[in-house]
Design a protein around this motif. Structure first.
Motif, PDB file in Angstrom:
ATOM      1  N   UNK A  76     -31.369  28.383   8.829  1.00 31.73           N
ATOM      2  CA  UNK A  76     -30.608  27.430   9.652  1.00 31.73           C
ATOM      3  C   UNK A  76     -31.353  26.108   9.654  1.00 31.73           C
ATOM      4  N   UNK A  77     -30.662  25.026   9.302  1.00 27.74           N
ATOM      5  CA  UNK A  77     -31.228  23.681   9.323  1.00 27.74           C
ATOM      6  C   UNK A  77     -30.469  22.872  10.370  1.00 27.74           C
ATOM      7  N   UNK A  78     -31.201  22.267  11.303  1.00 27.80           N
ATOM      8  CA  UNK A  78     -30.580  21.488  12.374  1.00 27.80           C
ATOM      9  C   UNK A  78     -30.979  20.026  12.252  1.00 27.80           C
ATOM     10  N   UNK A  79     -29.987  19.142  12.268  1.00 29.53           N
ATOM     11  CA  UNK A  79     -30.257  17.712  12.113  1.00 29.53           C
ATOM     12  C   UNK A  79     -30.677  17.008  13.381  1.00 29.53           C
ATOM     13  N   UNK A  80     -30.497  17.654  14.544  1.00 29.41           N
ATOM     14  CA  UNK A  80     -30.892  17.049  15.826  1.00 29.41           C
ATOM     15  C   UNK A  80     -31.367  18.174  16.742  1.00 29.41           C
ATOM     16  N   UNK A  81     -32.594  18.599  16.515  1.00 28.61           N
ATOM     17  CA  UNK A  81     -33.164  19.767  17.196  1.00 28.61           C
ATOM     18  C   UNK A  81     -34.002  19.312  18.388  1.00 28.61           C
ATOM     19  N   UNK A  87     -36.736  27.226  23.583  1.00 31.11           N
ATOM     20  CA  UNK A  87     -35.534  28.025  23.377  1.00 31.11           C
ATOM     21  C   UNK A  87     -35.762  29.213  22.449  1.00 31.11           C
ATOM     22  N   UNK A  88     -36.960  29.308  21.894  1.00 31.47           N
ATOM     23  CA  UNK A  88     -37.279  30.426  21.022  1.00 31.47           C
ATOM     24  C   UNK A  88     -36.757  30.291  19.605  1.00 31.47           C
ATOM     25  N   UNK A  89     -36.361  29.069  19.228  1.00 29.44           N
ATOM     26  CA  UNK A  89     -35.851  28.867  17.873  1.00 29.44           C
ATOM     27  C   UNK A  89     -36.973  28.765  16.851  1.00 29.44           C
ATOM     28  N   UNK A  90     -38.110  28.201  17.269  1.00 30.90           N
ATOM     29  CA  UNK A  90     -39.268  28.068  16.380  1.00 30.90           C
ATOM     30  C   UNK A  90     -40.535  28.437  17.143  1.00 30.90           C
ATOM     31  N   UNK A  95     -45.369  24.956  12.157  1.00 30.17           N
ATOM     32  CA  UNK A  95     -45.076  26.228  11.488  1.00 30.17           C
ATOM     33  C   UNK A  95     -43.923  26.897  12.232  1.00 30.17           C
ATOM     34  N   UNK A  96     -42.684  26.584  11.861  1.00 35.13           N
ATOM     35  CA  UNK A  96     -41.535  27.121  12.597  1.00 35.13           C
ATOM     36  C   UNK A  96     -41.538  28.642  12.714  1.00 35.13           C
ATOM     37  N   UNK A  97     -41.924  29.336  11.647  1.00 34.79           N
ATOM     38  CA  UNK A  97     -42.154  30.769  11.742  1.00 34.79           C
ATOM     39  C   UNK A  97     -40.943  31.674  11.684  1.00 34.79           C
ATOM     40  N   UNK A  98     -39.734  31.129  11.837  1.00 37.01           N
ATOM     41  CA  UNK A  98     -38.541  31.978  11.805  1.00 37.01           C
ATOM     42  C   UNK A  98     -37.559  31.494  10.757  1.00 37.01           C
ATOM     43  N   UNK A  99     -36.276  31.506  11.105  1.00 34.42           N
ATOM     44  CA  UNK A  99     -35.258  31.078  10.133  1.00 34.42           C
ATOM     45  C   UNK A  99     -34.636  29.729  10.502  1.00 34.42           C
ATOM     46  N   UNK A 100     -35.297  28.987  11.412  1.00 31.80           N
ATOM     47  CA  UNK A 100     -34.774  27.688  11.847  1.00 31.80           C
ATOM     48  C   UNK A 100     -35.777  26.584  11.548  1.00 31.80           C
ATOM     49  N   UNK A 245     -33.884  26.102  -3.366  1.00 31.28           N
ATOM     50  CA  UNK A 245     -34.857  26.257  -4.454  1.00 31.28           C
ATOM     51  C   UNK A 245     -35.904  27.328  -4.158  1.00 31.28           C
ATOM     52  N   UNK A 246     -35.737  28.024  -3.020  1.00 34.41           N
ATOM     53  CA  UNK A 246     -36.600  29.160  -2.748  1.00 34.41           C
ATOM     54  C   UNK A 246     -37.522  29.064  -1.554  1.00 34.41           C
ATOM     55  N   UNK A 247     -37.598  27.897  -0.924  1.00 30.72           N
ATOM     56  CA  UNK A 247     -38.467  27.767   0.246  1.00 30.72           C
ATOM     57  C   UNK A 247     -37.869  28.520   1.433  1.00 30.72           C
ATOM     58  N   UNK A 248     -38.720  28.891   2.381  1.00 29.44           N
ATOM     59  CA  UNK A 248     -38.264  29.579   3.585  1.00 29.44           C
ATOM     60  C   UNK A 248     -38.419  28.642   4.776  1.00 29.44           C
ATOM     61  N   UNK A 249     -37.456  28.642   5.698  1.00 24.59           N
ATOM     62  CA  UNK A 249     -37.552  27.752   6.858  1.00 24.59           C
ATOM     63  C   UNK A 249     -38.852  27.889   7.633  1.00 24.59           C
ATOM     64  N   UNK A 250     -39.412  29.081   7.675  1.00 24.15           N
ATOM     65  CA  UNK A 250     -40.638  29.284   8.450  1.00 24.15           C
ATOM     66  C   UNK A 250     -41.783  28.417   7.942  1.00 24.15           C
ATOM     67  N   UNK A 251     -41.709  27.992   6.656  1.00 21.34           N
ATOM     68  CA  UNK A 251     -42.784  27.206   6.049  1.00 21.34           C
ATOM     69  C   UNK A 251     -42.457  25.719   5.939  1.00 21.34           C
TER      70      UNK A 251
END
Length: 289
Positions: A76-81, A87-90, A95-100, A245-251
């Motif tokens: 999940x990519x958010x343009x205005x986070x 909220x437990x999103x990151x 290091x977001x660490x999850x899928x956001x 291209x293969x990157x993960x949101x957590x990184x």
């Protein structure tokens, strides 16, 4: 949804995709949620189950929360986070660490600059009104910072909360009745979407207004200073490209805009008999006449 919001979010995101060589229908498919069913808007869970997208782009925090409830695996990519850790999103911005992941447009110290801007256009102001929207996660942190900034400058504060479109007229009427000298409007989804309504009522009530988003000034507000959302939504394509291209949101660390945008509406200033200082106009990125 107003056309200007679709242009702001979707239009700039598509431009960002083009920057990275993506074209809808050729090498990427972009499915807008409101296109999915003709008679109603699909729920996020329905969209995820039916489409199984490679990545979900959320325009703001409320939609990111909804998407995160629907999936803990699809990026999940958010343009205005905003308030994403609370909220437990990151796990953290670095290091977001999850899928956001995405862009955080709320910059520390910005409310102080907005109050200073208010004092430039109303140097004799003694009372600032805040049009708030406390149901939005972006609301409470801004109110706290704005109160601190007002206190430092000796301004008293009157708050009026609006959490639905029908609340807005009454909230602005409250501020006018309290005879505030200037109104600062919070940066939230609702107040952005209703910028035309706010601009028209503020003009009718003769309330000088300060905003965080230029879209308010384009639609009749007086001045704004803050993040350029056009950049934010265009920049979301960077994260999407990385993920495809293969990157993960957590990184992928949360990003912050590096430039702030100052907009002034001289037509509104004339209608309110407000003199915009020449020095402020000289700094303006956008002056509407």
């Amino acid at each position: 949804m107003p056309q200007f919001i679709l242009d702001l979010v979707y239009g700039n995101f598509v431009k960002g995709l083009a920057d990275f060589g993506y074209e809808h229908g050729r090498n990427v498919d972009v499915i807008r949620r409101f296109d999915m069913f003709s008679d109603r808007v699909a729920t996020m869970g329905e969209m995820v189950a039916l489409v199984k997208p490679d990545v979900i782009v959320a325009p703001a925090t409320l939609q990111a929360v909804e998407a995160r409830k629907a999936t803990s695996t699809i990026p999940i990519v958010c343009g205005a986070l905003a308030d994403a850790v609370h909220l437990g999103l990151i796990a953290s911005e670095a290091r977001p660490g999850g899928n956001v992941t995405g862009i955080e447009p709320y910059i520390s110290g910005l409310p102080t600059k907005q109050i200073e801007l208010a004092m430039e256009i109303a140097p004799r102001a003694r009372c600032a009104g805040l049009l708030t929207n406390m149901n939005d996660p972006k609301g409470p942190p801004q109110v706290g910072d704005l109160k601190v900034a007002c206190q430092a400058l000796g301004l008293s504060v009157v708050e009026a909360d609006a959490n639905t479109p029908s609340d807005i007229p009454g909230a602005l009427a409250t501020l006018a009745n309290k005879k505030v000298d200037i109104v600062v409007v919070l940066q939230t989804n609702l107040l952005l979407v209703r910028c035309e309504q706010i601009g028209a009522i503020a003009l009718e009530k003769r309330l000088p207004t300060v905003f965080g988003y230029r879209e308010h000034v384009v639609h009749g507000g007086l001045v704004s200073y803050g993040v350029d959302l056009r950049w934010c939504y265009r920049r979301t394509a960077y994260f999407v490209d990385k993920i495809l291209r293969g990157a993960h949101p957590r990184d992928l660390p949360i990003e912050f805009p590096s430039k702030l945008w100052l907009a002034v509406n001289l037509k509104t200033a004339k209608a309110l008999d407000v003199v915009i200082p020449a020095a402020l106009l000289a700094r303006g990125d956008e002056v509407i006449e």
